[in-house]
Design a protein around this motif. Structure first.
Motif, PDB file in Angstrom:
ATOM      1  N   VAL A 103       1.807   6.620  -7.046  1.00 10.12           N
ATOM      2  CA  VAL A 103       0.722   7.446  -7.589  1.00 10.12           C
ATOM      3  C   VAL A 103       1.033   8.915  -7.375  1.00 10.12           C
ATOM      4  CG1 VAL A 103      -1.679   8.143  -7.228  1.00 10.12           C
ATOM      5  CG2 VAL A 103      -1.110   5.724  -7.478  1.00 10.12           C
ATOM      6  N   SER A 153      -3.766   6.090 -11.220  1.00 10.63           N
ATOM      7  CA  SER A 153      -4.556   5.380 -10.209  1.00 10.63           C
ATOM      8  C   SER A 153      -3.687   4.326  -9.558  1.00 10.63           C
ATOM      9  CB  SER A 153      -5.791   4.733 -10.846  1.00 10.63           C
ATOM     10  OG  SER A 153      -5.408   3.823 -11.866  1.00 10.63           O
ATOM     11  N   GLY A 154      -4.102   3.861  -8.394  1.00  7.38           N
ATOM     12  CA  GLY A 154      -3.349   2.833  -7.687  1.00  7.38           C
ATOM     13  C   GLY A 154      -3.515   1.470  -8.330  1.00  7.38           C
ATOM     14  N   ARG A 155      -2.827   0.480  -7.782  1.00  4.63           N
ATOM     15  CA  ARG A 155      -2.896  -0.879  -8.320  1.00  4.63           C
ATOM     16  C   ARG A 155      -4.281  -1.475  -8.118  1.00  4.63           C
ATOM     17  NH1 ARG A 155       1.939  -1.421  -5.138  1.00  4.63           N
ATOM     18  NH2 ARG A 155       3.745  -1.017  -6.457  1.00  4.63           N
ATOM     19  N   SER A 168       2.242   1.710  -3.556  1.00  4.85           N
ATOM     20  CA  SER A 168       1.205   2.142  -4.499  1.00  4.85           C
ATOM     21  C   SER A 168       0.908   3.626  -4.315  1.00  4.85           C
ATOM     22  CB  SER A 168      -0.062   1.319  -4.289  1.00  4.85           C
ATOM     23  OG  SER A 168      -1.078   1.716  -5.192  1.00  4.85           O
ATOM     24  N   SER A 169       0.760   4.061  -3.066  1.00  3.65           N
ATOM     25  CA  SER A 169       0.465   5.465  -2.794  1.00  3.65           C
ATOM     26  C   SER A 169       1.617   6.374  -3.204  1.00  3.65           C
ATOM     27  CB  SER A 169       0.168   5.636  -1.296  1.00  3.65           C
ATOM     28  OG  SER A 169      -0.027   6.987  -0.972  1.00  3.65           O
ATOM     29  N   ARG A 227       0.832  -1.204   0.000  1.00  9.10           N
ATOM     30  CA  ARG A 227       0.000   0.000   0.000  1.00  9.10           C
ATOM     31  C   ARG A 227       0.868   1.257   0.000  1.00  9.10           C
ATOM     32  NH1 ARG A 227      -4.075   0.317  -2.357  1.00  9.10           N
ATOM     33  NH2 ARG A 227      -2.827  -1.159  -3.518  1.00  9.10           N
TER      34      ARG A 227
END
Length: 302
Positions: free
Chosen positions: A34, A49-51, A30-31, A27
């Protein structure tokens, strides 16, 4: 948790990554990515966008394999009881690879990234080569250059494939575990190390296509979004593998061909013939290596 404003460098702790960290660092990465893409994106580009849930599961499974094969290359940064960054790296034969490296956005520029990279680089001792893929973030580029990596600009091709441009393709077939020996030999010539067990993971999540013919050898992993990794012993073979991956993308669906260095003009030519557009997109960092060609590296497994 220590606030960013009250941060004292002595509060930072770098420790080995554990399996319990995997969902949290997925997480975090991903953040962070992005946020980075949004900051570096040209005006008018669609917001990143995130995964997806599936992509996150694949990311966690891949990182768990690094913990199993290379625990000495996987680290997290903590401030108080919070994880604020991480790095994963691995060794294959005598080449070291940085797989993923991220710091939570509020903690960037405070020495966390340097401490993490220093820890991961300890895993490279005894390796004669190194390889990493970097974004266009100037702070990260500086950090890698200071760590001894030559930086080679990368490009990404993207768009919708012109189906009328796809040529007739011959001598391609689905790959099997029996191809791994020559595929590893091919990779030793390109990046100084075979993949070994990484092929098992790649086959489990991607389509493997190969050319094993008197005119040349090569392989490509791809999915519905496009090619994810490609290696060959000559440009013509590489171009045929790329065309095969592009032709497999569903009609009308956007695709991308990432990690194209200047040494791989064949990929630019093929992508442009297919109607894709090109933009600069980060760096390939190399130590003890020339830019591999014909070759399109995987973002994490390189």
């Amino acid at each position: 948790m220590t606030s960013v404003a009250a941060f004292d460098p002595q509060d930072l702790r770098i420790r080995p990554m554990h399996a319990d960290d995997l969902r949290l660092v997925e997480r975090l990465s991903s953040s962070a990515f992005v946020d980075l893409e949004a900051r570096l994106a040209p005006a008018g580009q669609e917001a990143p966008s995130g995964r997806s849930v599936q992509a996150a599961q694949i990311w966690i499974a891949r990182t768990a394999r690094f913990l199993d094969s290379d625990p000495g290359g996987c680290w997290v940064a903590e401030v108080g009881d919070a994880v604020v960054g991480f790095a994963t790296s691995f060794r294959r034969e005598t080449t070291w690879f940085l797989a993923t490296y991220a710091v939570a956005t509020p903690w960037q520029g405070r020495g966390v990234g340097k401490a993490l990279l220093d820890a991961a680089l300890q895993h490279s001792r005894g390796c004669v080569r190194g390889m990493l893929s970097a974004s266009s973030d100037p702070r990260a580029a500086r950090r890698y250059k200071l760590a001894g990596f030559d930086l080679h600009p990368q490009m990404t091709l993207s768009g919708t494939v012109d189906r009328t441009a796809v040529p007739e393709l011959r001598n391609l077939r689905d790959g099997t575990p029996g191809d791994q020996e020559w595929m590893d030999s091919l990779d030793r010539g390109n990046r100084g190390a075979g993949r070994g067990r990484d092929h098992e993971f790649l086959r489990s999540v991607h389509r493997l296509r190969v050319i094993d013919h008197r005119t040349g050898r090569g392989y490509a992993y791809s999915n519905l979004d496009g090619v994810q990794l490609l290696a060959a012993d000559n440009r013509r073979t590489a171009a045929r593998l790329l065309w095969d991956a592009l032709a497999a993308v569903p009609p009308g669906r956007s695709t991308r061909v990432a990690h194209v260095t200047g040494a791989n003009q064949w990929a630019l030519e093929t992508g442009m013939e297919a109607g894709l557009s090109v933009r600069l997109d980060g760096f390939l960092g190399l130590r003890g290596l020339k830019p591999p060609a014909p070759y399109l590296h995987h973002g994490a497994l390189l």
